[in-house]
Design an enzyme around this catalytic site. Structure first.
Site, mmCIF file in Angstrom:
data_model
loop_
_atom_site.group_PDB
_atom_site.id
_atom_site.type_symbol
_atom_site.label_atom_id
_atom_site.label_comp_id
_atom_site.label_asym_id
_atom_site.label_seq_id
_atom_site.Cartn_x
_atom_site.Cartn_y
_atom_site.Cartn_z
ATOM 1 N N ASP A 158 8.082 28.623 63.121
ATOM 2 C CA ASP A 158 6.634 28.433 63.174
ATOM 3 C C ASP A 158 6.068 29.415 64.210
ATOM 4 O O ASP A 158 5.851 30.580 63.901
ATOM 5 C CB ASP A 158 6.391 26.962 63.531
ATOM 6 N N ARG A 210 12.254 12.655 55.777
ATOM 7 C CA ARG A 210 13.332 13.649 55.764
ATOM 8 C C ARG A 210 14.135 13.652 54.476
ATOM 9 O O ARG A 210 14.677 14.669 54.074
ATOM 10 C CB ARG A 210 14.346 13.326 56.872
ATOM 11 N N ASP A 249 10.924 16.545 58.829
ATOM 12 C CA ASP A 249 10.304 15.245 59.075
ATOM 13 C C ASP A 249 8.931 15.362 59.697
ATOM 14 O O ASP A 249 8.544 16.404 60.217
ATOM 15 C CB ASP A 249 11.179 14.429 60.033
ATOM 16 N N GLY A 304 16.469 18.950 61.592
ATOM 17 C CA GLY A 304 15.807 19.310 60.331
ATOM 18 C C GLY A 304 16.657 20.100 59.364
ATOM 19 O O GLY A 304 16.405 20.097 58.158
ATOM 20 N N PHE A 348 1.601 21.272 57.183
ATOM 21 C CA PHE A 348 2.766 20.629 57.787
ATOM 22 C C PHE A 348 3.658 20.107 56.664
ATOM 23 O O PHE A 348 3.201 19.414 55.766
ATOM 24 C CB PHE A 348 2.338 19.499 58.731
ATOM 25 N N LEU A 349 4.936 20.479 56.709
ATOM 26 C CA LEU A 349 5.845 20.205 55.597
ATOM 27 C C LEU A 349 6.827 19.090 55.921
ATOM 28 O O LEU A 349 7.300 18.982 57.059
ATOM 29 C CB LEU A 349 6.634 21.471 55.242
ATOM 30 N N ASP A 387 15.515 25.238 60.032
ATOM 31 C CA ASP A 387 14.668 24.767 58.939
ATOM 32 C C ASP A 387 13.370 25.573 58.847
ATOM 33 O O ASP A 387 13.081 26.187 57.828
ATOM 34 C CB ASP A 387 14.393 23.254 59.057
ATOM 35 N N LYS A 394 6.845 30.389 58.560
ATOM 36 C CA LYS A 394 5.379 30.312 58.702
ATOM 37 C C LYS A 394 4.920 31.517 59.523
ATOM 38 O O LYS A 394 4.524 31.392 60.688
ATOM 39 C CB LYS A 394 5.005 29.008 59.421
HETATM 40 P P1 IMP Z 1 8.485 26.864 66.674
HETATM 41 O O1 IMP Z 1 9.207 26.880 67.970
HETATM 42 O O2 IMP Z 1 6.997 26.748 66.862
HETATM 43 O O3 IMP Z 1 8.833 28.026 65.775
HETATM 44 O O4 IMP Z 1 8.849 25.497 65.988
HETATM 45 C C1 IMP Z 1 9.857 25.380 65.092
HETATM 46 C C2 IMP Z 1 10.242 23.931 64.958
HETATM 47 O O5 IMP Z 1 9.110 23.072 64.824
HETATM 48 C C3 IMP Z 1 11.038 23.756 63.675
HETATM 49 O O6 IMP Z 1 12.406 23.880 63.929
HETATM 50 C C4 IMP Z 1 10.671 22.372 63.251
HETATM 51 O O7 IMP Z 1 11.568 21.460 63.854
HETATM 52 C C5 IMP Z 1 9.301 22.138 63.802
HETATM 53 N N1 IMP Z 1 8.293 22.355 62.736
HETATM 54 C C6 IMP Z 1 7.408 23.374 62.657
HETATM 55 N N2 IMP Z 1 6.637 23.258 61.563
HETATM 56 C C7 IMP Z 1 7.068 22.137 60.938
HETATM 57 C C8 IMP Z 1 6.676 21.488 59.714
HETATM 58 O O8 IMP Z 1 5.771 21.907 58.968
HETATM 59 N N3 IMP Z 1 7.361 20.362 59.381
HETATM 60 C C9 IMP Z 1 8.372 19.860 60.138
HETATM 61 N N4 IMP Z 1 8.772 20.431 61.283
HETATM 62 C C10 IMP Z 1 8.123 21.560 61.680
HETATM 63 MG MG MG Z 2 13.815 22.416 63.786
#
Ligand code: IMP
Ligand code: MG
Length: 174
Positions: free
Chosen positions: A101, A163, A157, A42, A150-151, A98, A129
């Site tokens: 979350d 993407r 993607d 991403g 969701f972005l 990127d 986020k």
């Molecule tokens: P985390 O481990 O929950 O913080 O997830 C982070 C990863 O989830 C990011 O690196 C993204 O690859 C994916 N992700 C989380 N939210 C989104 C979104 O809104 N769009 C696209 N990918 C996302």
């Molecule tokens: Mg990622």
């Protein structure tokens, strides 16, 4: 089928923020020995823009993470499917991601890269986020805080789609 999308962050807003981040990083790391470690896939567009806006050249490396789980949620179990290839020992390392979350991916990666004994280890992410965080992870440089949704676009993607859109969109889910 492609879900309807609403533009959230324009090309001009992205360009302005990337320039600001590069100026801050440029000041903070002036005269240092910076390696940027990008999280594939991403980050590829954000990181390409960010490194070219810096006032000096940097070395780059990449990791790829995989969190088990389906659809748009994470299972919380993170593993590395591609590790860094250069030595990070004694270097100033900046992780470039990127989206943060739940924070589980970044917490895992930070812990992993710390074992390489870098001189310093910080995180730069395009989208924060914050409201969805499940584990605390300090973010040193943040492009845009986003509450929910969701972005896609600008490297992000949804099932490998969207993407290459130059702006960032929110996917309307049913
Ligand atoms: P985390 O481990 O929950 O913080 O997830 C982070 C990863 O989830 C990011 O690196 C993204 O690859 C994916 N992700 C989380 N939210 C989104 C979104 O809104 N769009 C696209 N990918 C996302
Ligand atoms: Mg990622």
């Amino acid at each position: 089928m492609v879900a309807p999308k609403r533009c959230l962050i324009s090309r001009a807003e992205i360009a302005r923020r990337v320039t600001e981040l590069a100026e801050r990083i440029g000041r903070d790391y002036a005269g240092r020995d910076l390696v940027m470690v990008g999280v594939l896939k991403g980050v590829f567009i954000f990181m390409a823009d960010l490194v070219r806006a810096l006032p000096f050249s940097v070395e780059v490396d990449f990791v790829r993470l995989c969190s088990y789980g389906a659809g748009t949620t994470t299972s919380g179990e993170v593993r590395i499917t591609k590790d860094v290839e250069m030595s990070l020992q004694g270097r100033d390392v900046l992780i470039v991601e990127d989206i943060v979350d739940t924070g589980l991916s970044m917490a895992f990666l930070k812990h992993h890269l710390a074992s390489h004994q870098p001189r310093s280890l910080k995180i730069c992410c395009l989208i924060d986020k914050k409201e969805r965080r499940e584990i605390e992870v300090p973010l040193d440089y943040v492009g845009f805080p986003v509450e929910k949704g969701f972005l896609v676009g600008y490297g992000l993607d949804c099932g490998e789609q969207s993407r290459t859109l130059p702006e960032i969109y929110v996917v309307d889910k049913d």
